[in-house]
Enzyme design. Structure first.
Site, short mmCIF file in Angstrom:
data_model
loop_
_atom_site.label_atom_id
_atom_site.label_comp_id
_atom_site.label_asym_id
_atom_site.label_seq_id
_atom_site.Cartn_x
_atom_site.Cartn_y
_atom_site.Cartn_z
N GLU A 43 0.84 -1.20 0.00
CA GLU A 43 0.00 0.00 0.00
C GLU A 43 0.87 1.25 0.00
O GLU A 43 2.09 1.18 0.18
CB GLU A 43 -0.91 0.00 1.22
N LYS A 181 -4.52 -2.18 14.08
CA LYS A 181 -3.72 -1.14 14.72
C LYS A 181 -4.09 -1.04 16.21
O LYS A 181 -5.25 -1.23 16.60
CB LYS A 181 -3.92 0.20 14.03
#
Length: 759
Positions: A43, A181
């Site tokens: 990404e 995360k």
């Protein structure tokens, strides 16, 4: 029927999206089509919104290199001026990283933002969701990132849930990450993924009895992983089946222990950061970057170091998984596509070119058009050697089951000559999967030559610049894949490429293949000296096949590189070979006899002296003397055994000379073996049509004969194991000369008759 070039450059998955302007690099296209090297998506929001410049650029480059170092092809995905790119050049990486310095210059692109970004021609960093979409369009199945987006705390009231989770439920791409995360509600994120039907598993890197979902900066989150795997093969097999039901997968990889942060410490920081975001009213797409930056400040940058380490580790593991997925997917591939060579006895690394050969009459006028005959065909030293090798294998094989194989490793461009080459190879059912195809830049290699009525060369023009480009990673990967016993190089390759590939071969140690170098031309033969040389018995080069002019060029380049000033390594070997004053006097005395005229010529021109000096670096030299035949020189550790070699073989050399040097054991003595092979009677008074591929045909047949039987017949070795080994060498050289003669009489670069008469 679609051209071969189109088949090579476009996979079926790419063609399905031909209305979407997806830009895929040549390297990624090639890998996706060949299905030999794994492709891993990366990404770009971590570049554009995750780190500050220049750390973002350094990290992006390191991640790509990590994929390459582990045998894969990286495909960083981003939007450049509104165009979706799968795979970025280094210049584009720099451009993207630099633009991210100014807030608002680069859009953060999830699924909802794709159309807007393209319509406004913006730069865009892709999130997990958009990276998955573009990966799937291109046909990439594995994607490496840092942390997964997910359900934010208090999402029950804010509905702040990452689009990444919905995308995983409908796009069959595997996301390799270090869990959600740390700023997220990991328990709710896993629950949401279950609802979406997403397979979530954790790579158990230390064989723990019970594995938790990693928490990005931490190895554990308190949430038990739904599934776990302990091998990449198992993960790949699960992905293979999951992809078949069009569902994405999450593979969680714990951060390396040395970079992990304590859970209690991180949890407290996350709570404080969330409170601060509330106070400042930060939400939406700005929330995640704010929280990560706040944590970075609170840890004095330690969280950034952890972030980088886990991304690099994930890229490494993703590449390993992608490799195994290629294997897992293979059964479904082989039912619809032609089988490809996976292993080869011989690999030929060098040029393939589009040849145009003209032959003009005696009434020739320079500066004007002349009547003659023109023929086009595939040529190039590498291709010709490979073709002669394959023809020889066909003639030598007793059945399909024992047919040996050779493979050409080369490069062409997506142009008319390149298309013609691939189409012709396809028409002959010759495997071309080791030929790299590039778009733009260099043109496919071409050779244009004009010959006189007798077939002698008048003038030629060769454009081989594409072969000199750095495609060393492709060569190294192909040699690793093919695992050949013998590798042949032609000197059209650049010195830089030769050195990189030879460095890779050296690392194989005792498992390295025999290496043969065809010097190619007077000018290019000097490139052999650019390879970092080692001396016998640790030399990488087993054999060189120069003409006399090429030998002079090679020797001169070695002199200029001061290889003959190496008194610690080179001189002791040369001194041990027995080239004493008495031996030199013996040679001079023999050279005055009528039967040793060739020896006289080699001594007077300095060819023999040059060969002696080169032998410690190359071990075997086959000197091409044109109409006078071949002269072989080799280092032997069992030179005393040559005294008792029977000479009843019809292929025996005209004469054989040996030097007797240092004794290395009671059974072994170093020395040089020299043998002269005149041209066979069959090659006398040939009606020569052209001389273009004669030397290539000779080498191709020689190599085919070399691997024809088991290793005990490998006469490139320095030990004489049996009489059969030496007789096999003599027969191989004879048959190679026959092959060369057949090509001299052929209009083709390599005579098809080789497939019928070599034995």
């Amino acid at each position: 029927m679609k051209s071969a070039i189109a088949k090579r450059l476009l996979s079926s998955s790419i063609r399905r999206w031909n209305k979407f302007p997806l830009i895929i690099t040549d390297e990624v296209k090639q890998a996706l089509n060949d299905k030999v090297l794994p492709v891993v998506s990366l990404e770009s929001t971590i570049i554009t919104h995750g780190m500050a410049y220049p750390q973002n650029l350094e990290m992006a480059q390191k991640v790509e290199q990590t994929v390459r170092d582990n045998g894969g092809i990286p495909a960083t995905i981003a939007f450049i001026e509104g165009k979706p790119h799968v795979g970025l050049s280094n210049e584009q990486l720099v451009q993207l990283a630099e633009k991210s310095r100014d807030k608002g210059m680069v859009n953060k692109v999830s699924r909802r933002d794709i159309g807007y970004t393209m319509a406004r021609k913006l730069y865009g960093g892709t999130t997990i969701a958009s990276t998955m979409i573009l990966s799937h369009m291109a046909g990439i199945k594995v994607f490496a990132t840092g942390g997964l987006g997910g359900v934010h705390y208090e999402a029950q009231s804010t509905f702040d849930i990452s689009a990444d989770l919905n995308e995983l439920g409908r796009t069959p791409v595997a996301v390799v990450c270090s869990g959600p995360k740390s700023i997220l509600d990991i328990g709710l994120t896993i629950e949401y993924l279950e609802t979406q039907g997403v397979c979530v598993s954790t790579y158990n890197d230390d064989n723990r009895p019970q594995v938790q979902i990693p928490g990005f900066y931490t190895r554990e989150s308190g949430i038990i992983s739904p599934d776990q795997f302990q091998s990449f093969q198992e993960i790949a097999l699960a992905l293979h089946y999951q992809n078949n039901i069009n569902s994405g997968s999450v593979i969680c990889v714990p951060i390396p222990k040395e970079y992990a942060l304590p859970s209690s410490f991180i949890n407290e920081l996350v709570k404080n950061a969330i409170d601060e975001a509330k106070r400042l009213g930060i939400q939406g797409k700005e929330l995640t970057p704010f929280l990560l930056q706040t944590i970075s400040n609170a840890t004095a940058g330690k969280s950034v170091d952890s972030n980088i380490s886990l991304v690099l580790n994930n890229a490494k593991i993703a590449t390993s998984i992608a490799k195994e997925l290629l294997i897992a997917d293979q059964p479904s591939i082989t039912t619809t596509t032609k089988s490809k060579i996976t292993k080869a006895d011989v690999a030929i690394v060098g040029s393939v070119a589009y040849d145009t050969i003209s032959k003009i009459g005696s009434a020739t006028k320079l500066g004007d058009s002349n009547i003659g005959f023109i023929q086009s065909s595939i040529g190039g030293v590498g291709h010709n050697v490979n073709l002669a090798c394959q023809y020889s294998f066909q003639s030598l094989s007793k059945s399909k089951s024992d047919l040996k194989s050779s493979q050409l490793v080369s490069i062409v461009s997506n142009d008319l000559p390149g298309s013609s080459i691939l189409n012709e190879l396809e028409g002959k059912n010759m495997d071309s999967t080791s030929i790299k195809v590039i778009e733009g830049g260099k043109s496919t290699a071409q050779y244009v030559a004009t010959h006189d009525e007798q077939g002698e060369l008048i003038v030629a023009c060769a454009d081989m610049s594409i072969i000199e480009t750095d495609f060393s990673s492709h060569i190294i990967n192909e040699l690793d894949r093919l695992g050949p016993k013998v590798v042949v190089f032609d000197c059209n390759l650049s010195p830089k490429v030769l050195n990189k590939v030879f460095h890779s071969i050296r690392k194989k140690g005792d498992n390295k293949p025999a290496v043969i170098i065809e010097p190619t031309s007077f000018i290019k033969s000097s490139r052999i000296a650019s390879i970092d040389q080692t001396v016998f018995p640790n030399n990488v080069i087993s054999l060189i096949t120069p003409t006399r002019a090429e030998m002079e060029s090679i020797h001169k380049s070695f002199t200029e590189k001061e290889y003959f000033n190496d008194f610690d390594n080179w001189f002791p070997i040369l001194d041990a070979l027995g080239i004493s004053a008495d031996f030199r006097e013996k040679l001079n005395a023999l050279s005055r006899k009528p039967d040793y005229k060739v020896l006289s010529d080699l001594l007077s021109n300095g060819d023999l002296q040059r060969s002696f000096q080169l032998l410690p670096y190359v071990q075997n030299i086959l000197l091409k003397l044109g109409k006078d035949g071949l002269f072989s020189l080799s280092i032997s550790e069992t030179v005393q055994d040559y005294k008792s070699i029977p000479t009843a073989s019809p292929y025996k050399p005209k004469f054989m000379l040996t030097s007797f040097g240092q004794k290395v054991s009671p059974e072994k003595q170093l020395g040089i073996v020299m043998q002269y092979f005149p041209i066979p009677p069959e090659n006398e008074n040939l009606e020569i049509v052209n001389v273009t591929g004669a030397g290539d045909s000779l080498l191709g047949t020689l190599v085919a004969k070399l691997v024809e039987q088991n290793d005990s017949y490998n006469w490139l070795n320095s030990e004489l194991i049996s009489v059969e080994q030496e007789w096999h060498k003599w027969e191989s050289i004879y048959q190679a000369q026959i092959s060369s003669g057949l090509t001299l009489m052929s209009n083709s670069a390599v005579s098809e008759e080789i497939a019928k008469v070599i034995k």
